[in-house]
Design a protein around this motif. Sequence first.
Motif, mmCIF file in Angstrom:
data_model
loop_
_atom_site.group_PDB
_atom_site.id
_atom_site.type_symbol
_atom_site.label_atom_id
_atom_site.label_comp_id
_atom_site.label_asym_id
_atom_site.label_seq_id
_atom_site.Cartn_x
_atom_site.Cartn_y
_atom_site.Cartn_z
ATOM 1 N N LEU B 173 0.838 -1.201 0.000
ATOM 2 C CA LEU B 173 0.000 0.000 0.000
ATOM 3 C C LEU B 173 0.879 1.261 0.000
ATOM 4 C CD1 LEU B 173 -2.775 1.456 0.381
ATOM 5 C CD2 LEU B 173 -2.484 1.128 2.830
ATOM 6 N N ALA B 174 1.882 1.261 0.875
ATOM 7 C CA ALA B 174 2.766 2.426 0.963
ATOM 8 C C ALA B 174 3.498 2.639 -0.357
ATOM 9 C CB ALA B 174 3.763 2.248 2.103
ATOM 10 N N ALA B 175 3.915 1.542 -0.989
ATOM 11 C CA ALA B 175 4.645 1.671 -2.255
ATOM 12 C C ALA B 175 3.787 2.379 -3.297
ATOM 13 C CB ALA B 175 5.068 0.297 -2.762
ATOM 14 N N VAL B 176 2.527 2.002 -3.384
ATOM 15 C CA VAL B 176 1.656 2.614 -4.387
ATOM 16 C C VAL B 176 1.345 4.065 -4.012
ATOM 17 C CG1 VAL B 176 -0.576 2.481 -5.544
ATOM 18 C CG2 VAL B 176 0.660 0.398 -4.988
ATOM 19 N N ARG B 177 1.070 4.292 -2.709
ATOM 20 C CA ARG B 177 0.703 5.648 -2.286
ATOM 21 C C ARG B 177 1.862 6.626 -2.462
ATOM 22 N NH1 ARG B 177 -3.306 7.165 -3.163
ATOM 23 N NH2 ARG B 177 -3.385 8.780 -1.581
ATOM 24 N N ASN B 178 3.071 6.170 -2.198
ATOM 25 C CA ASN B 178 4.224 7.072 -2.285
ATOM 26 C C ASN B 178 4.883 7.033 -3.653
ATOM 27 O OD1 ASN B 178 3.735 7.509 0.430
ATOM 28 N ND2 ASN B 178 5.191 5.942 1.071
ATOM 29 N N PHE B 179 4.196 6.479 -4.631
ATOM 30 C CA PHE B 179 4.828 6.321 -5.938
ATOM 31 C C PHE B 179 5.176 7.679 -6.543
ATOM 32 C CE2 PHE B 179 5.738 4.673 -10.046
ATOM 33 C CZ PHE B 179 6.077 3.368 -9.801
ATOM 34 N N ASP B 180 6.345 7.759 -7.147
ATOM 35 C CA ASP B 180 6.810 8.993 -7.769
ATOM 36 C C ASP B 180 5.835 9.420 -8.876
ATOM 37 O OD1 ASP B 180 8.095 11.030 -9.054
ATOM 38 O OD2 ASP B 180 10.046 10.026 -9.134
ATOM 39 N N PRO B 181 5.116 10.532 -8.681
ATOM 40 C CA PRO B 181 4.119 10.932 -9.677
ATOM 41 C C PRO B 181 4.744 11.231 -11.047
ATOM 42 C CG PRO B 181 4.424 12.660 -8.031
ATOM 43 C CD PRO B 181 5.171 11.457 -7.534
ATOM 44 N N ARG B 182 6.030 11.593 -11.052
ATOM 45 C CA ARG B 182 6.675 11.872 -12.342
ATOM 46 C C ARG B 182 6.783 10.610 -13.187
ATOM 47 N NH1 ARG B 182 11.841 14.571 -9.770
ATOM 48 N NH2 ARG B 182 11.618 12.550 -8.786
ATOM 49 N N LEU B 183 6.986 9.475 -12.516
ATOM 50 C CA LEU B 183 7.098 8.223 -13.274
ATOM 51 C C LEU B 183 5.730 7.789 -13.791
ATOM 52 C CD1 LEU B 183 9.725 6.154 -11.277
ATOM 53 C CD2 LEU B 183 10.008 7.567 -13.313
ATOM 54 N N ILE B 184 4.682 8.049 -13.017
ATOM 55 C CA ILE B 184 3.333 7.735 -13.499
ATOM 56 C C ILE B 184 3.022 8.574 -14.727
ATOM 57 C CG2 ILE B 184 0.880 7.819 -12.917
ATOM 58 C CD1 ILE B 184 1.498 6.645 -10.399
ATOM 59 N N GLU B 185 3.362 9.865 -14.631
ATOM 60 C CA GLU B 185 3.116 10.759 -15.752
ATOM 61 C C GLU B 185 3.909 10.294 -16.973
ATOM 62 O OE1 GLU B 185 3.461 15.462 -16.020
ATOM 63 O OE2 GLU B 185 1.595 14.473 -15.566
ATOM 64 N N SER B 186 5.149 9.907 -16.721
ATOM 65 C CA SER B 186 6.003 9.430 -17.799
ATOM 66 C C SER B 186 5.407 8.177 -18.443
ATOM 67 C CB SER B 186 7.383 9.144 -17.207
ATOM 68 O OG SER B 186 8.296 8.821 -18.180
ATOM 69 N N GLY B 187 4.897 7.283 -17.623
ATOM 70 C CA GLY B 187 4.257 6.079 -18.153
ATOM 71 C C GLY B 187 3.071 6.420 -19.026
ATOM 72 N N LYS B 188 2.226 7.320 -18.526
ATOM 73 C CA LYS B 188 1.045 7.721 -19.308
ATOM 74 C C LYS B 188 1.473 8.392 -20.607
ATOM 75 C CE LYS B 188 -2.231 8.470 -15.547
ATOM 76 N NZ LYS B 188 -2.704 9.524 -14.619
ATOM 77 N N ALA B 189 2.507 9.242 -20.513
ATOM 78 C CA ALA B 189 2.965 9.969 -21.686
ATOM 79 C C ALA B 189 3.435 9.014 -22.783
ATOM 80 C CB ALA B 189 4.093 10.918 -21.311
ATOM 81 N N PHE B 190 3.921 7.839 -22.383
ATOM 82 C CA PHE B 190 4.390 6.894 -23.402
ATOM 83 C C PHE B 190 3.407 5.756 -23.615
ATOM 84 C CE2 PHE B 190 8.128 9.348 -22.666
ATOM 85 C CZ PHE B 190 8.648 9.465 -23.936
#
Lengths: 284, 287
Positions: B173-190
């Motif tokens: 749970l902590a891993a998902v909650r504290n996930f680096d939002p920049r990497l999520i954005e990067s994933g979506k961007a690609f």
Amino acid sequence: MGFQLARSDNKSEFVSNLNKETANHIGAQKLSKVFLGGGGENVLALSDVNLVIEEGTFVSLIGPSGCGKSTLLRILGGLDTPSTGQVFGCSDVITSSGRPLKSAFLFQEYGLFPWLSAIDNVAFGLKMAKVPKAERIERSRAWLSRVGLSGFEKTYPEQLSGGMRQRLSLARAFVTEPDVVFMDEPLGAVDPQTRLLLQEDLIRLWEETRKTVLLVTHSLDEALLLGDRVVVMTARPGRIKLDLKVDLPRPRNVAITSEVGFSELRTMLWDNLRDEVEQSLEFS
Amino acid sequence: MATTPMAAVDENGQSETGAVVAEAISKLRRKERVRRRMDLVLSVGTPIVLIILWQVSADAHFIDPRIFTPPTQIIRAARQLISKGILQKDIGFTLARLLVGYVIGVISGVIVGLILGLVRPLRSAFSPLFAALYAVPQIALLPLLLVIFGIGETPKILTVVAVTFFVLEINALAAVRNFDPRLIESGKAFGAHKFKLFRHVILPGSLPSIFTGLRVSIALGLVVITATEFVASNNGLGFLVWNSWQLFQPDQMYVGLVTIALVGVILTGIIVLIERLSLPWLVRRKR
Ligand SMILES: Nc1ncnc2c1ncn2[C@@H]1O[C@H](COP(=O)(O)OP(=O)(O)OP(=O)(O)O)[C@@H](O)[C@H]1O
Ligand SMILES: [Mg+2]
């Protein structure tokens, strides 16, 4: 400047006005964006922004810190949605071959995945687009060597220098053969000498490929050196203050920054930007 | 080489500089080798010295050999237990309970933790509840479990499941909650959306935290199963220790304790090894 925006409150009318000119432009009209602040305090990041980016143009976006440049780029790139107004982004444009425009991104902090090797980072977008593995590897390898990273295929991003990481993310963006590339301060985190080299790389790359590009930068020189147009934004809430056409001949290189015509443009840009930067400092 | 002025190196040209650098590198390497050898000597040597001290002081009756059984006698007791087949059987029982409970706890904990991290309504509903339940020592659940399931394998395994589940749930749970939002954005961007975003970005990025949970919970699981076997079992390593105490056979008790310690070290070692193999990017960064 350049393109005249048709004023209308209705998206389809806006869209058809865009389409009349030529197909593959992207843009926004009467765009605004509000963020809900943590302490009940809302931030109006963008207000009434009108902008059109024609196909194959390199547009530099410049403005004081916090004026909403990244927000505008993210909305145009489809990573965020506007609060009001219309957006005509990549997914809204259907090319003559019947598919939506493809976009790619370059981020200041690179946004590379630490768990993937260099080549897997480059291949990420292709993998998501279900490109077969052999082709994926081949194209990624070619781009790695094009940005001077041959031999680093199996290296993880953390083991690369800042400049190498930025070239890696350059390869990652261009390998997907995008129609539009969104760059948010892509060279903000590298040292000044590396930055000069990467700027030349970007010029060369763009002059070879002629993609549609939106570049957010804080450097006047970089904006002028790379852009066909430089768009200046006001302090928050961000609006478009000036849309400057850059009539410098191509191919360009870093040497033109010392020419007279260039310094005149830079002076003019700074005259426009100065008040906005001062104003943004007063507020914070 | 510290005395060589920079200018001299420059004047002497490249080959000289190369030699200087090579010498510096080999010096660093030598230093590192000496340090590593020192680490090894200390980590192996210290326990050996302590064991010898123990033996000597027990032989000399500085400490009471009836309570602090000297190592030679412990080894003798271990031989006996092994020849009777008792030790192997007890190891088998404890390992089976521990591993079955661990696997169930890990799988359910990771799945629940990831889902709670991703789905906000479920998180609001269950996350505070689980946090409160985690604060209850899992071993305190044992009497209740015994009432519900009777004295069989189920309640023993369930105590391990409980402790493993909560550790993994909280870490995932902590891993998902504290996930680096920049990497999520990067994933979506690609082009990674929904399940692809989860599979190719969130999951691999959460693995370090999940592995931390795996390491912590195997040790906790061993503690819990040992304590459970103290009171609710007539086999297993926990029973061996408890029973030896009741029969006042400290030599056998020490055999049990040492075996439990070894099991813990080996299981943790296996997990660390799996972690190194599956997260090569993390191991390299730590250096
Ligand atoms: N997710 C968010 N939630 C709340 N406020 C936000 C969010 N994103 C941006 N903002 C706010 O919106 C405003 C514009 O932010 P933005 O990042 O677009 O500025 P910027 O022009 O890119 O600045 P910089 O040049 O420093 O990168 C800022 O005041 C920022 O605090
Ligand atoms: Mg920004």
